[in-house]
Design a protein around this motif. Structure first.
Motif, PDB file in Angstrom:
ATOM      1  N   ASP A 130       2.230   2.801   3.082  1.00 14.72           N
ATOM      2  CA  ASP A 130       1.399   3.944   2.971  1.00 14.72           C
ATOM      3  C   ASP A 130       2.061   5.117   2.305  1.00 14.72           C
ATOM      4  N   HIS A 156       0.722  -1.070   0.010  1.00 16.26           N
ATOM      5  CA  HIS A 156      -0.189   0.055   0.209  1.00 16.26           C
ATOM      6  C   HIS A 156       0.917   0.988   0.155  1.00 16.26           C
ATOM      7  N   HIS A 169       1.009   5.544  -1.800  1.00 13.25           N
ATOM      8  CA  HIS A 169       0.569   6.648  -2.781  1.00 13.25           C
ATOM      9  C   HIS A 169       1.777   7.157  -3.206  1.00 13.25           C
ATOM     10  N   HIS A 209      -4.946  -0.824   5.910  1.00 10.97           N
ATOM     11  CA  HIS A 209      -5.163  -0.661   7.394  1.00 10.97           C
ATOM     12  C   HIS A 209      -5.967  -1.364   8.231  1.00 10.97           C
ATOM     13  N   HIS A 244      -9.160   1.707   1.314  1.00  9.23           N
ATOM     14  CA  HIS A 244      -8.907   1.879   2.740  1.00  9.23           C
ATOM     15  C   HIS A 244     -10.051   1.401   3.694  1.00  9.23           C
TER      16      HIS A 244
HETATM   17 ZN   LIG Z   1      -3.170   4.820   2.139  1.00 13.79          ZN
END
Ligand SMILES: [Zn+2]
Length: 485
Positions: free
Chosen positions: A348, A110, A112, A297, A260
């Motif tokens: 993340d 995960h 971005h 998450h 998420h």
């Molecule tokens: Zn995220």
């Protein structure tokens, strides 16, 4: 022994040895069935990669001392001791890995990625405040094709440098991201994020999602290292109708879907109030949960939701750095693993971490659950390392291609130096990888049989150029942002 009998004895040894070599050659041929070449009785491989320890993440042969792999057509065709591989294969390039460990590349489930350009822009804030007042406005103002091109390159540089070979990118401008990934040689699941309110380049869900579906159609089957996917931001930012639309399209185009879920207690309360169900139950009610879905998450699932995640085969990506930094809480990782949920690891985005360093995530995953459970046997080193490799691969449904060192899997592997002071002495290699190693120990990175970094030198990206461009974008952000923090 007379001179005559010594001669006979030598002849016998020679015959036995030759028979053994032929026999072992045949075993390898049967195993790999690849390009047998009679010259010297050795098969041809593109690459031989070794290590003092080969940590395979394959239960059948967990750690091989003085091991090596042979690689052909981007695939692992043999795994054995170095002596046996060298006796059976010849290759144009051999990376013997003396003083090193050879292991599967890390799988960041995960991220971005291009958010690396917001690294350190706004820290020490609650998730909603951070997102609504800092990140979303900054994205609206600055994210465009050039931002993603530079941010993606910076992220790929950081990930290759730290031994990540596959990552999930849930962001914007996916075609630009895919081109960067194509050029730099990494493997990625690229999932453009769709959300119910305006986002960079889009008025709302409808145009963002239509674009995401087009992206999936354009890239599906185009490049074996680039897996196009769909992404719905979260149950509290995407309506039930749109969530249903997302899972329907993911089934129709047979692609993964990421989201998420249950990141904060605020989200749980919000979803409960709006839909009279907890986030996972809400998704279940919509028929959203199935193995193609992997959720980031999952900090606040209740016991019955954990059982449901296992039953539906949903993947979960644990992001310990981000959950700690945003004070989201502690995901019930031991309970999810015990229930049979496929749990992988992620970083993340770098704005909430603030790096894409999987070694930190591995160490935190091994440490924090000991602290919260007051049980030092919780999430042992091997489990933490598994989550970052095979665990993530399973959560992404890619375990038939990556996540372990095994004949038939793609050659996505890394070599780490074991000679630094913080890794000396060495009693247990897995302990070192989890509790002592860091990104700077990674020496060589290979994806699909292609060497992307060798002896810490980047071969497919230009770090100096990336640094200049990243700093120049940051200057614009600094000049036009209101003072933060
Ligand atoms: Zn995220």
């Amino acid at each position: 022994m007379t001179r005559q009998s010594l001669k006979h004895y030598k002849l016998l040894v020679l015959c036995v040895c030759t028979a053994f070599l032929i026999f072992s050659g045949q075993v390898v041929i049967a195993q790999s069935n690849y390009n047998f070449n009679n010259r010297g009785g050795k098969q041809k491989a593109e690459l031989i990669v070794g290590g003092d320890f080969v940590v395979t993440m394959n239960e059948a042969q967990p750690v091989i001392q003085d091991g090596a792999i042979a690689v052909a057509d981007g695939k692992i065709v043999a795994v054995d001791t170095k002596a046996k591989i060298m006796a059976s294969y010849r290759a144009n390039t051999t990376l013997p890995g003396e003083g090193m460990v050879l292991m599967p590349g890390l799988v960041n489930g995960h991220s971005h990625s291009a958010m690396v350009l917001f690294r350190g822009l706004a820290d020490d804030l609650a998730l909603q405040d951070w997102l609504q007042n800092y990140i979303f406005p900054a994205e609206a103002k600055f994210v465009d094709k050039n931002f993603v091109r530079v941010g993606e390159q910076l992220a790929c540089w950081e990930m290759i440098r730290g031994g990540t070979t596959t990552f999930v990118d849930m962001y914007f401008e996916p075609d630009v991201a895919a081109e960067v990934v194509n050029k730099c040689g990494l493997r990625a699941v690229i999932a453009p994020s769709s959300i119910d309110f305006p986002s960079p380049g889009f008025k709302g869900w409808d145009d963002a999602f239509a674009f995401a579906v087009d992206f999936v159609k354009r890239w599906k089957g185009k490049n074996s290292r680039i897996i196009p996917a769909l992404a719905a931001h979260a149950p509290y930012t995407v309506s039930p109708e749109h969530l249903t639309q997302a899972i329907t399209a993911a089934r129709q185009y047979d692609v993964p879907l990421t989201i998420h879920v249950a990141e904060t207690q605020t989200e749980v309360k919000d979803v409960q109030q709006r839909y009279n169900a907890t986030p996972v139950q809400h998704l279940e009610n919509l028929g959203f949960l199935e193995p193609r879905v992997f959720a980031a998450h999952m900090v606040w699932p209740n016991e019955s939701e954990i059982a449901l995640l296992a039953k539906r085969g949903v993947g979960v990506i644990h992001n310990p750095d981000s959950n700690l930094k945003l004070a989201s809480g502690f995901a019930p990782v031991p309970a999810m693993l015990k229930a049979g949920v496929k749990v992988g690891l992620g970083t993340d985005g770098a704005a909430s971490n603030n790096t894409l360093d999987m070694w930190k995530a591995i160490r935190l995953a091994a440490l924090i659950h000991k602290g919260t459970s007051l049980d030092p046997t919780t999430v042992p080193a091997k489990t933490a390392l598994r989550m970052a490799t095979l665990g993530s691969a399973e959560a992404l449904n890619l375990a038939d291609k990556i996540g372990a060192i095994k004949v038939g899997l793609r050659a996505d592997v890394i070599q780490l130096q074991l000679t630094e002071p913080h890794l000396t002495p060495l009693y247990n290699v897995i302990s070192h990888l989890v509790y002592a190693a860091d990104a700077s120990d990674v020496d060589t990175v290979i994806v699909d049989g292609q060497i992307l970094m060798r002896e810490r030198k980047m071969l497919t990206l230009d770090p100096d150029q990336i640094r200049i461009e990243a700093n120049s974008i940051a200057e614009n952000i600094k000049a036009s942002s209101r003072p933060l923090n």
